[in-house]
Every structure is written in structure tokens, then in C-alpha cells.
Motif scaffolding. Structure first.
Motif, PDB file in Angstrom:
ATOM      1  N   SER A 166       3.571 -12.922  -4.065  1.00 48.31           N
ATOM      2  CA  SER A 166       4.120 -11.577  -4.235  1.00 48.31           C
ATOM      3  C   SER A 166       3.288 -10.537  -3.479  1.00 48.31           C
ATOM      4  CB  SER A 166       4.195 -11.233  -5.723  1.00 48.31           C
ATOM      5  OG  SER A 166       4.755  -9.967  -5.912  1.00 48.31           O
ATOM      6  N   ALA A 167       1.971 -10.688  -3.521  1.00 51.14           N
ATOM      7  CA  ALA A 167       1.093  -9.765  -2.789  1.00 51.14           C
ATOM      8  C   ALA A 167       1.316  -9.895  -1.280  1.00 51.14           C
ATOM      9  CB  ALA A 167      -0.374 -10.032  -3.139  1.00 51.14           C
ATOM     10  N   ALA A 168       1.483 -11.127  -0.806  1.00 51.05           N
ATOM     11  CA  ALA A 168       1.760 -11.338   0.618  1.00 51.05           C
ATOM     12  C   ALA A 168       3.096 -10.689   0.994  1.00 51.05           C
ATOM     13  CB  ALA A 168       1.777 -12.829   0.945  1.00 51.05           C
ATOM     14  N   LEU A 169       4.089 -10.866   0.139  1.00 49.69           N
ATOM     15  CA  LEU A 169       5.399 -10.255   0.386  1.00 49.69           C
ATOM     16  C   LEU A 169       5.275  -8.739   0.460  1.00 49.69           C
ATOM     17  CD1 LEU A 169       8.480 -10.303   0.648  1.00 49.69           C
ATOM     18  CD2 LEU A 169       8.596 -10.428  -1.866  1.00 49.69           C
ATOM     19  N   SER A 170       4.557  -8.135  -0.458  1.00 50.79           N
ATOM     20  CA  SER A 170       4.376  -6.672  -0.450  1.00 50.79           C
ATOM     21  C   SER A 170       3.692  -6.223   0.830  1.00 50.79           C
ATOM     22  CB  SER A 170       3.551  -6.226  -1.656  1.00 50.79           C
ATOM     23  OG  SER A 170       4.257  -6.448  -2.834  1.00 50.79           O
ATOM     24  N   ASP A 171       2.683  -6.968   1.259  1.00 53.42           N
ATOM     25  CA  ASP A 171       1.963  -6.651   2.495  1.00 53.42           C
ATOM     26  C   ASP A 171       2.904  -6.726   3.701  1.00 53.42           C
ATOM     27  OD1 ASP A 171      -0.037  -6.089   4.347  1.00 53.42           O
ATOM     28  OD2 ASP A 171      -0.888  -8.118   4.267  1.00 53.42           O
ATOM     29  N   ILE A 172       3.681  -7.790   3.782  1.00 54.18           N
ATOM     30  CA  ILE A 172       4.618  -7.967   4.897  1.00 54.18           C
ATOM     31  C   ILE A 172       5.668  -6.850   4.880  1.00 54.18           C
ATOM     32  CG2 ILE A 172       6.401  -9.478   5.879  1.00 54.18           C
ATOM     33  CD1 ILE A 172       3.510 -10.519   6.299  1.00 54.18           C
ATOM     34  N   GLU A 173       6.195  -6.538   3.700  1.00 55.38           N
ATOM     35  CA  GLU A 173       7.194  -5.470   3.600  1.00 55.38           C
ATOM     36  C   GLU A 173       6.611  -4.117   4.019  1.00 55.38           C
ATOM     37  OE1 GLU A 173      10.214  -7.140   0.159  1.00 55.38           O
ATOM     38  OE2 GLU A 173       8.431  -6.040  -0.481  1.00 55.38           O
ATOM     39  N   SER A 174       5.357  -3.853   3.674  1.00 51.74           N
ATOM     40  CA  SER A 174       4.747  -2.580   4.082  1.00 51.74           C
ATOM     41  C   SER A 174       4.584  -2.528   5.598  1.00 51.74           C
ATOM     42  CB  SER A 174       3.406  -2.354   3.378  1.00 51.74           C
ATOM     43  OG  SER A 174       2.414  -3.223   3.876  1.00 51.74           O
ATOM     44  N   ARG A 175       4.343  -3.655   6.220  1.00 49.79           N
ATOM     45  CA  ARG A 175       4.230  -3.701   7.682  1.00 49.79           C
ATOM     46  C   ARG A 175       5.582  -3.458   8.345  1.00 49.79           C
ATOM     47  NH1 ARG A 175      -0.793  -5.583   9.184  1.00 49.79           N
ATOM     48  NH2 ARG A 175      -2.037  -6.239   7.413  1.00 49.79           N
ATOM     49  N   ILE A 176       6.649  -3.910   7.713  1.00 46.09           N
ATOM     50  CA  ILE A 176       7.993  -3.636   8.232  1.00 46.09           C
ATOM     51  C   ILE A 176       8.267  -2.139   8.187  1.00 46.09           C
ATOM     52  CG2 ILE A 176      10.460  -3.954   7.800  1.00 46.09           C
ATOM     53  CD1 ILE A 176       9.732  -6.813   6.810  1.00 46.09           C
ATOM     54  N   VAL A 177       7.910  -1.508   7.073  1.00 51.66           N
ATOM     55  CA  VAL A 177       8.094  -0.062   6.925  1.00 51.66           C
ATOM     56  C   VAL A 177       7.273   0.686   7.986  1.00 51.66           C
ATOM     57  CG1 VAL A 177       7.635   1.911   5.405  1.00 51.66           C
ATOM     58  CG2 VAL A 177       8.688  -0.167   4.479  1.00 51.66           C
ATOM     59  N   GLN A 178       6.035   0.252   8.216  1.00 56.37           N
ATOM     60  CA  GLN A 178       5.187   0.881   9.238  1.00 56.37           C
ATOM     61  C   GLN A 178       5.818   0.774  10.617  1.00 56.37           C
ATOM     62  OE1 GLN A 178       1.414  -1.112   8.932  1.00 56.37           O
ATOM     63  NE2 GLN A 178       0.877  -0.113   7.001  1.00 56.37           N
ATOM     64  N   GLN A 179       6.482  -0.329  10.909  1.00 55.74           N
ATOM     65  CA  GLN A 179       7.116  -0.493  12.214  1.00 55.74           C
ATOM     66  C   GLN A 179       8.313   0.439  12.381  1.00 55.74           C
ATOM     67  OE1 GLN A 179       8.021  -4.554  13.184  1.00 55.74           O
ATOM     68  NE2 GLN A 179       5.901  -4.954  13.750  1.00 55.74           N
ATOM     69  N   HIS A 180       8.941   0.816  11.270  1.00 55.74           N
ATOM     70  CA  HIS A 180      10.081   1.728  11.336  1.00 55.74           C
ATOM     71  C   HIS A 180       9.637   3.168  11.564  1.00 55.74           C
ATOM     72  CE1 HIS A 180      13.412  -0.942  10.506  1.00 55.74           C
ATOM     73  NE2 HIS A 180      12.671  -1.521   9.568  1.00 55.74           N
ATOM     74  N   ASN A 181       8.376   3.468  11.265  1.00 56.16           N
ATOM     75  CA  ASN A 181       7.885   4.848  11.404  1.00 56.16           C
ATOM     76  C   ASN A 181       7.301   5.112  12.756  1.00 56.16           C
ATOM     77  OD1 ASN A 181       8.612   5.402   8.773  1.00 56.16           O
ATOM     78  ND2 ASN A 181       6.631   4.776   7.958  1.00 56.16           N
TER      79      ASN A 181
END
Length: 181
Positions: A166-181
Motif C-alpha cells: 500500500s505504501a508503494a502504491l501511494s508513492d507511485i500514485e504521488s509520482r503520477i500526480v507530480q508528472q501531471h503538474n
């Protein structure tokens, strides 16, 4: 190998989807045979090994040094998870023949999606595919954790590994959000 995700079982159980039931409704004894419990553990081992391979492949597919390092770290975590699951399988008196994966049903389709993303060598596609795989892995863990009477002797291990995924998933999802910004 990175941070070990410690979790107290009493803190985790209320977060399980099916734990919303009154305590008297929760199973008080195991309904599964020893072979079925071992099979559940072997399925988690397959999920972990496939995650390890997925992260390793992702590290080879990306040119981004930060992502390469991250994916190698998560692959290493899955190696530790596999060793822990092998120990628990051995405690049940059998060997884990399924050391190379072998994803059940829907997870197989998820893995094919990840492989497709890796062939594109696009970080965004790789990250998105990994989230799909991690969500599927969490569902697999939740199925055992929600049915905790059958998995009481290794529930803490499953909860800790689920927390790590779950922590890895949260980290990966935050990186996706960073790429959108």
C-alpha cells in the motif's frame, strides 16, 4: 532494503473492508483445510514474486535514474516478502514450489498490461501499470486478511506486507500526480 512497514494488528483490522461486522458475526474458527491455507500463502508468494519481477523489469525499462532506483528498491522489498512467505509455508510443513510466480486469473491480465507499458518505455505508462498491479495485489492480501480466522498464524505478516504494498502504491500514485503538474 528500505523501511520496514510496521503495523499493529489491532490498528489494522478496523481498516479491513469486512471488519465493519459486529464481532459475533466474525468467524471464530478456521473453515479452510491446511492445504487451502498453504495454497493461499502460495498465491501470495506468486503475487509477491510477480511484483518483484515487474519492478525489476520496470527498472530496466525506464531511463529515469530516480525511478530506476525506486523500482529496484521495491523489487528488493518483494524479495524479502517472498522469503518471509516461504518461511511461513515451511512452518505449515511444505515447500513453496511456486517461486517464480504464476499469477491467478485477473492478475495475469494485469501483468500483461504492465508488460505492454514496459515495452513503450514511457514512465507515465509504467507508473500507471504498476498502480494497477499493486491494487490487484492489495485485493489478494485483503481476501486473506478479511478471512483472518483461517490465517491467524500469519496474519501479522500479511498485514505488514499489505501495508508495504500500500505504501508503494501511494508513492507511485504521488509520482503520477507530480508528472501531471
Amino acid at each position: 532494503m528500505g523501511d520496514r512497514h510496521e503495523i499493529k494488528l489491532a490498528e489494522f483490522l478496523p481498516h479491513c473492508a469486512k471488519q465493519q461486522q459486529p464481532m459475533e458475526m466474525i468467524k471464530s474458527s478456521s473453515l479452510k483445510s491446511k492445504a487451502e491455507v498453504i495454497n493461499d500463502l502460495k498465491n501470495k508468494l506468486a503475487v509477491v514474486n510477480d511484483g518483484k519481477e515487474g519492478y525489476l523489469s520496470a527498472s530496466e525499462a525506464t531511463e529515469n535514474p530516480e525511478l530506476k532506483s525506486l523500482f529496484k528498491r521495491y523489487s528488493g522489498e518483494r524479495i524479502v516478502y517472498a522469503a518471509e512467505l516461504n518461511e511461513h509455508i515451511a512452518l505449515h510443513g511444505t515447500d513453496a514450489e511456486n517461486v517464480s510466480g504464476g499469477i491467478p486469473g485477473g492478475l495475469h491480465r494485469t501483468w500483461l498490461t504492465i508488460k505492454q507499458a514496459l515495452s513503450n518505455n514511457e514512465d507515465k505508462a509504467i507508473l500507471n501499470a504498476i498502480t494497477t498491479g499493486e491494487r490487484a495485489a492489495i485485493e489478494q492480501y485483503d481476501a486473506c486478511i478479511d478471512n483472518y480466522a483461517d490465517h491467524a498464524d500469519h496474519l501479522q505478516l500479511l498485514a505488514e506486507q499489505r501495508a508495504g504494498i500500500s505504501a508503494a502504491l501511494s508513492d507511485i500514485e504521488s509520482r503520477i500526480v507530480q508528472q501531471h503538474n
